[in-house]
Design a protein around this motif. Structure first.
Motif, short mmCIF file in Angstrom:
data_model
loop_
_atom_site.label_atom_id
_atom_site.label_comp_id
_atom_site.label_asym_id
_atom_site.label_seq_id
_atom_site.Cartn_x
_atom_site.Cartn_y
_atom_site.Cartn_z
N ARG A 62 33.86 29.30 38.82
CA ARG A 62 34.61 30.94 38.36
C ARG A 62 36.01 29.93 37.27
O ARG A 62 35.56 31.26 36.14
N GLU A 176 42.50 38.43 36.72
CA GLU A 176 41.14 38.47 37.83
C GLU A 176 41.86 37.85 39.69
O GLU A 176 42.42 37.48 39.57
N TRP A 178 40.41 37.98 42.66
CA TRP A 178 39.22 37.30 43.55
C TRP A 178 39.49 37.27 45.34
O TRP A 178 40.20 36.41 46.04
N ALA A 219 37.56 49.29 40.50
CA ALA A 219 35.94 48.76 40.33
C ALA A 219 35.79 47.08 40.74
O ALA A 219 36.20 46.80 40.12
N ASP A 221 33.73 44.00 40.20
CA ASP A 221 32.24 43.43 39.93
C ASP A 221 31.18 43.08 40.14
O ASP A 221 29.95 43.27 40.12
N GLU A 222 31.49 42.60 41.06
CA GLU A 222 30.14 42.01 42.36
C GLU A 222 31.07 41.70 43.46
O GLU A 222 32.26 41.31 43.78
N ALA A 283 37.70 41.60 41.04
CA ALA A 283 37.76 42.85 40.30
C ALA A 283 39.32 42.45 39.16
O ALA A 283 38.94 41.56 38.99
N ALA A 284 38.39 43.14 38.36
CA ALA A 284 39.32 42.49 36.48
C ALA A 284 40.63 43.78 36.94
O ALA A 284 40.03 44.78 37.01
N ARG A 286 42.36 46.00 34.22
CA ARG A 286 41.70 46.09 32.67
C ARG A 286 42.98 46.32 31.82
O ARG A 286 44.06 46.89 32.70
#
Ligand SMILES: C[S@@+](CC[C@H](N)C(=O)[O-])C[C@H]1O[C@@H](n2cnc3c(N)ncnc32)[C@H](O)[C@@H]1O
Length: 286
Positions: A62, A176, A178, A219, A221-222, A283-284, A286
């Protein structure tokens, strides 16, 4: 009549876990892990697992996507830095000469001292390192980061949602977040039964973290799961205690070992291993 021992089943494990629950019912809480031996026992536990290598590889991958410019990472609950030192090294080696800022937050001063020493041992001039001996909620940070990382540390915070929002505020736009955390799987079902409460709350597992992202309107991301295995069949008493996050009393050790045997699966070498997955939430800002 066969001499082959019956294969332990999920049903057996459930019964053994219920037996442990019954043993603990109404009993005073077990003692927790002591700060001064936490990092050492954690390191001994990780030696029996392939999870640390999988995490290092995943996170280095990453980080490699974050461009060639200066990069900064905040590791919350960095412990002795044995994982962070691998990530810092990968950042330094990937783009020689680029500035790398790496900051740790760690409430236990002995572990924080090891973080600093392990980072210094890299001997990288372009690496600037600091550690705050503090909990996340009271760390005196006055900078922002490209990455904020929680590796197996969000279990311990008082409020996960508040922590996630606090972490996002420490990111630069586009940065980011994590969060690596374990599900309440076979191993952590034991933690749930045996570990003493932390400042009035139980340890938070992946479902709690996912709920906090959703409830907090952040939000995701994954979510990626890294499927690791840990061999606890001949773990020392201290490693067993680390695995259940409590100091076990002698009469609990046998039932705990029987449960671990029942939930084990054969590893690549055929020896028993306990599933030791970790979920990666990303998640990032924004
Ligand atoms: C399982 S260790 C993980 C250490 C390191 N991230 C690693 O993966 O090797 C959890 C760490 O979180 C730290 N910790 C506990 N509560 C914390 C809090 N409220 N804020 C920050 N760190 C915390 C502990 O002291 C411990 O070093």
């Amino acid at each position: 009549m066969s001499n082959v021992a019956p294969t332990p089943s999920i049903g057996t494990a459930a019964v053994l876990l219920d037996d442990l629950r019954a043993l603990r019912r109404g009993a005073p809480a077990l003692a927790g892990l002591e700060p001064k031996s936490y990092a050492r026992d954690h390191a001994a536990f990780e030696q029996l697992s392939d999870q640390r290598g999988l995490i290092a590889e995943h996170l280095a991958g990453r980080l490699a996507t974050m461009g060639d410019g200066p990069v900064s990472v905040l590791s919350v609950g960095c412990g002795d830095g044995s994982l962070d030192v691998q990530l810092a090294d990968s950042l330094v080696l990937a783009v020689p000469g680029r500035p790398v800022r790496y900051v740790g937050i760690e409430p236990w001063s002995g572990s924080a001292g090891l973080f600093t020493a392990n980072m210094a041992a890299l001997g990288a001039d372009e690496l600037s390192v600091d550690v705050h001996v503090a909990s996340f909620s009271n760390a005196p940070l006055d900078e922002t980061f490209d990455v904020v990382l929680f590796v197996h540390s969000i279990y311990y915070v008082a409020d996960v949602e508040e922590t996630l929002h606090g972490a996002l505020e420490l990111l630069r736009p586009g940065g980011e977040l994590w969060v690596l955390n374990a599900p309440r799987g076979a191993l952590n079902a034991l933690v749930d039964v045996l570990a003493p409460p932390l400042e009035g709350h139980r340890q938070w597992f992946s479902a709690d973290v996912e709920k906090a992202f959703i409830d907090g309107g952040i939000a995701l991301d994954e979510i990626v799961t890294l499927d690791a295995l840990v061999g606890l069949a001949s773990a020392s008493e201290r490693v067993l205690d680390f695995a259940v996050q409590a100091r076990l009393t002698p009469e609990l050790r046998g039932p705990v070992r029987a449960y671990l045997d029942a939930v084990s699966v054969p590893g690549a070498d055929g020896r028993p291993r306990v599933p030791h997955p970790v979920d990666v939430f990303a998640a990032a800002r924004r």
